[in-house]
Motif scaffolding. Structure first.
Motif, PDB file in Angstrom:
ATOM      1  N   LEU A   8       0.839  -1.188   0.000  1.00 50.23           N
ATOM      2  CA  LEU A   8       0.000   0.000   0.000  1.00 50.23           C
ATOM      3  C   LEU A   8       0.880   1.246   0.000  1.00 50.23           C
ATOM      4  O   LEU A   8       1.938   1.281   0.630  1.00 50.23           O
ATOM      5  CB  LEU A   8      -0.893   0.022   1.257  1.00 50.23           C
ATOM      6  CG  LEU A   8      -1.876  -1.131   1.429  1.00 50.23           C
ATOM      7  CD1 LEU A   8      -2.663  -0.944   2.725  1.00 50.23           C
ATOM      8  CD2 LEU A   8      -2.830  -1.220   0.251  1.00 50.23           C
ATOM      9  N   THR A   9       0.439   2.260  -0.686  1.00 50.30           N
ATOM     10  CA  THR A   9       1.167   3.528  -0.671  1.00 50.30           C
ATOM     11  C   THR A   9       0.990   4.196   0.690  1.00 50.30           C
ATOM     12  O   THR A   9       0.096   3.839   1.462  1.00 50.30           O
ATOM     13  CB  THR A   9       0.645   4.465  -1.766  1.00 50.30           C
ATOM     14  OG1 THR A   9      -0.728   4.800  -1.474  1.00 50.30           O
ATOM     15  CG2 THR A   9       0.712   3.802  -3.141  1.00 50.30           C
ATOM     16  N   ASP A  10       1.852   5.154   0.982  1.00 49.16           N
ATOM     17  CA  ASP A  10       1.720   5.879   2.246  1.00 49.16           C
ATOM     18  C   ASP A  10       0.342   6.524   2.357  1.00 49.16           C
ATOM     19  O   ASP A  10      -0.276   6.522   3.434  1.00 49.16           O
ATOM     20  CB  ASP A  10       2.808   6.953   2.355  1.00 49.16           C
ATOM     21  CG  ASP A  10       4.193   6.340   2.535  1.00 49.16           C
ATOM     22  OD1 ASP A  10       4.282   5.158   2.896  1.00 49.16           O
ATOM     23  OD2 ASP A  10       5.188   7.061   2.308  1.00 49.16           O
ATOM     24  N   ARG A  11      -0.135   7.084   1.259  1.00 47.09           N
ATOM     25  CA  ARG A  11      -1.446   7.726   1.264  1.00 47.09           C
ATOM     26  C   ARG A  11      -2.541   6.705   1.564  1.00 47.09           C
ATOM     27  O   ARG A  11      -3.443   6.973   2.377  1.00 47.09           O
ATOM     28  CB  ARG A  11      -1.708   8.396  -0.081  1.00 47.09           C
ATOM     29  CG  ARG A  11      -3.105   8.981  -0.210  1.00 47.09           C
ATOM     30  CD  ARG A  11      -3.350   9.552  -1.598  1.00 47.09           C
ATOM     31  NE  ARG A  11      -2.503  10.716  -1.867  1.00 47.09           N
ATOM     32  CZ  ARG A  11      -2.592  11.449  -2.981  1.00 47.09           C
ATOM     33  NH1 ARG A  11      -3.481  11.132  -3.917  1.00 47.09           N
ATOM     34  NH2 ARG A  11      -1.811  12.487  -3.155  1.00 47.09           N
ATOM     35  N   ALA A  12      -2.460   5.536   0.938  1.00 43.35           N
ATOM     36  CA  ALA A  12      -3.477   4.505   1.161  1.00 43.35           C
ATOM     37  C   ALA A  12      -3.451   4.018   2.603  1.00 43.35           C
ATOM     38  O   ALA A  12      -4.502   3.797   3.214  1.00 43.35           O
ATOM     39  CB  ALA A  12      -3.255   3.341   0.198  1.00 43.35           C
ATOM     40  N   ARG A  13      -2.247   3.850   3.159  1.00 44.84           N
ATOM     41  CA  ARG A  13      -2.147   3.407   4.553  1.00 44.84           C
ATOM     42  C   ARG A  13      -2.748   4.434   5.496  1.00 44.84           C
ATOM     43  O   ARG A  13      -3.452   4.088   6.447  1.00 44.84           O
ATOM     44  CB  ARG A  13      -0.689   3.129   4.924  1.00 44.84           C
ATOM     45  CG  ARG A  13      -0.153   1.802   4.406  1.00 44.84           C
ATOM     46  CD  ARG A  13       1.094   1.370   5.164  1.00 44.84           C
ATOM     47  NE  ARG A  13       2.197   2.300   4.935  1.00 44.84           N
ATOM     48  CZ  ARG A  13       3.077   2.185   3.944  1.00 44.84           C
ATOM     49  NH1 ARG A  13       2.974   1.177   3.089  1.00 44.84           N
ATOM     50  NH2 ARG A  13       4.052   3.053   3.812  1.00 44.84           N
ATOM     51  N   ASP A  14      -2.478   5.718   5.249  1.00 45.96           N
ATOM     52  CA  ASP A  14      -3.005   6.769   6.121  1.00 45.96           C
ATOM     53  C   ASP A  14      -4.535   6.811   6.080  1.00 45.96           C
ATOM     54  O   ASP A  14      -5.201   6.942   7.114  1.00 45.96           O
ATOM     55  CB  ASP A  14      -2.441   8.129   5.706  1.00 45.96           C
ATOM     56  CG  ASP A  14      -0.957   8.272   6.039  1.00 45.96           C
ATOM     57  OD1 ASP A  14      -0.468   7.499   6.885  1.00 45.96           O
ATOM     58  OD2 ASP A  14      -0.287   9.143   5.434  1.00 45.96           O
ATOM     59  N   ILE A  15      -5.076   6.698   4.884  1.00 43.75           N
ATOM     60  CA  ILE A  15      -6.533   6.748   4.751  1.00 43.75           C
ATOM     61  C   ILE A  15      -7.175   5.483   5.320  1.00 43.75           C
ATOM     62  O   ILE A  15      -8.211   5.548   5.997  1.00 43.75           O
ATOM     63  CB  ILE A  15      -6.924   6.953   3.272  1.00 43.75           C
ATOM     64  CG1 ILE A  15      -6.497   8.353   2.820  1.00 43.75           C
ATOM     65  CG2 ILE A  15      -8.421   6.750   3.050  1.00 43.75           C
ATOM     66  CD1 ILE A  15      -6.703   8.631   1.351  1.00 43.75           C
ATOM     67  N   SER A  39      -8.547  13.993  10.063  1.00 44.20           N
ATOM     68  CA  SER A  39      -7.296  13.248  10.023  1.00 44.20           C
ATOM     69  C   SER A  39      -6.059  14.113   9.878  1.00 44.20           C
ATOM     70  O   SER A  39      -4.946  13.660  10.142  1.00 44.20           O
ATOM     71  CB  SER A  39      -7.331  12.235   8.879  1.00 44.20           C
ATOM     72  OG  SER A  39      -7.338  12.911   7.630  1.00 44.20           O
ATOM     73  N   GLY A  40      -6.239  15.330   9.407  1.00 40.32           N
ATOM     74  CA  GLY A  40      -5.080  16.184   9.179  1.00 40.32           C
ATOM     75  C   GLY A  40      -4.396  15.927   7.855  1.00 40.32           C
ATOM     76  O   GLY A  40      -3.367  16.549   7.544  1.00 40.32           O
ATOM     77  N   LEU A  41      -4.945  15.024   7.034  1.00 38.57           N
ATOM     78  CA  LEU A  41      -4.369  14.774   5.709  1.00 38.57           C
ATOM     79  C   LEU A  41      -4.678  15.952   4.784  1.00 38.57           C
ATOM     80  O   LEU A  41      -5.801  16.441   4.727  1.00 38.57           O
ATOM     81  CB  LEU A  41      -4.950  13.487   5.118  1.00 38.57           C
ATOM     82  CG  LEU A  41      -4.667  12.193   5.900  1.00 38.57           C
ATOM     83  CD1 LEU A  41      -5.404  11.026   5.245  1.00 38.57           C
ATOM     84  CD2 LEU A  41      -3.175  11.921   5.944  1.00 38.57           C
TER      85      LEU A  41
END
Length: 346
Positions: A8-15, A39-41
């Motif tokens: 998973l990409t960093d973005r996918a993991r964060d979401i 989330s602060g994203l």
């Protein structure tokens, strides 16, 4: 099968983490706008929705009903628990609560029940513990003839409790042989548990130390084998806090709750589940359909074995709760409870 976290990409993991955290906290689907705000994203709701769609295609998220929000699937929760969860150690107050129950001065079973109740209250789940039946030492053993081919085996434990069992006699057993067998067993096996007694008799029979005739030796073997097997099949099993499984989210799904409570009634099945959890040292986590016992009720089990004197596994402690339980908080709590019970049983 879920993809590895590393794919998973960093973005996918964060979401994905934001969806799991939100769902665990509220029990309702998590939308892209909620993630964008909380989330602060630094991503737009549209960008977040695109990533959530990708995670859904991977089988990690799902869209229940017609809601625009997402919830983690059981596959997604497994990925989170195995690869992303950051454990939250119990607080000093939580540890003190558990330890105070273990310090209860009284029968071990009551201390186990009190500790399980504390774990239930702290985790907001149903707490459970299983330990093998403690075998009492024998005070005396006797046989009362009922017929030419049957007798009543009478076992008196050191606490004064008496157990009776009708057994079949070998052919040719005489009343004097019955008395001889009872006297021999009381003299040589008194003070031992059934398991210890059986081991000693088998050893003496092999070494031809027993001074009984063939018929009496057969009676000894048969009598102890029956009782040893019977005792081993009766574990002490305690469940506390079933009502905690009916939370605000579960109340909307009465069939799910009913199925779960029906499952809890099948204590032997749960005992079998905990037996499987006692096979190793690590905490076992069964999420939803990963265990057929709770496949219909949509529940998870977290269980860990604990050891007693000599490092032998003497029981299993754990919780049953909804699949959306806070694994990061509850898993360390179960671990701490197991370690505390190990000191009690040591």
């Amino acid at each position: 099968m879920a993809p590895p976290v590393t794919e998973l990409t960093d973005r996918a993991r964060d979401i994905f983490r934001a969806v799991v955290d939100g769902y665990v906290a509220t029990g309702v689907p998590v939308g892209s706008k909620t993630i964008a705000v909380a989330s602060g994203l630094k991503l737009s709701p549209a960008s977040i929705r695109g990533v959530m769609q990708e995670l859904e295609e991977l089988g990690l998220l799902a869209s229940p009903h017609t809601s625009a929000g997402r919830i983690p699937t059981e596959r997604g929760l497994r990925l989170f628990v195995d690869g992303m969860m950051q454990a939250l150690e119990p607080s000093a107050e939580e540890r003190a609560t558990i330890e105070s129950r273990v310090g209860y001065h009284g029968p071990v079973e009551e201390a186990l029940a009190a500790t399980t109740a504390a774990l239930s209250g702290l985790s907001a789940c149903a707490g459970l513990v299983m330990v093998p039946k403690r075998e009492l030492a024998l005070r005396s053993i006797g046989f009362v003839g009922l017929s030419p081919d049957q007798a009543m085996a009478v076992l008196v434990s050191e606490d004064g409790s008496v157990e009776n069992r009708v057994i079949q006699l070998p052919e040719g057993m005489t009343p004097s042989a019955l008395i001889e067998a009872g006297n021999y067993m009381t003299a040589t096996l008194g003070g031992l548990t059934l398991a210890e007694a059986r081991a000693r008799v088998e050893r003496q029979l092999v070494e031809e130390r027993a001074e009984l005739d063939v018929a009496a030796r057969t009676l000894v073997e048969r009598g102890l084998a029956v009782w040893s097997e019977d005792g081993a099949r009766r574990p002490v099993f305690i469940v506390r806090g079933q009502s905690r499984l009916i939370d605000a989210a579960a109340a909307a799904d009465l069939d799910r709750v009913r199925d779960l409570l029906d499952d809890l009634e099948g204590k032997q099945e749960i005992a079998n589940l905990l037996d499987s959890a006692s096979a190793g040292d690590a905490t076992r986590i069964f999420i939803g359909a990963e265990n057929k016992l709770f496949a219909l009720s949509g529940s998870s089990v977290i269980a860990r074995p604990f050891r007693g004197a000599g490092g032998r596994v003497v029981g299993v402690v754990g919780v049953i709760g909804p699949t959306r339980l806070n694994y990061a908080r509850v898993v360390p709590m179960v671990d701490f409870t197991a370690a505390t019970l190990a000191r009690l049983m040591g």
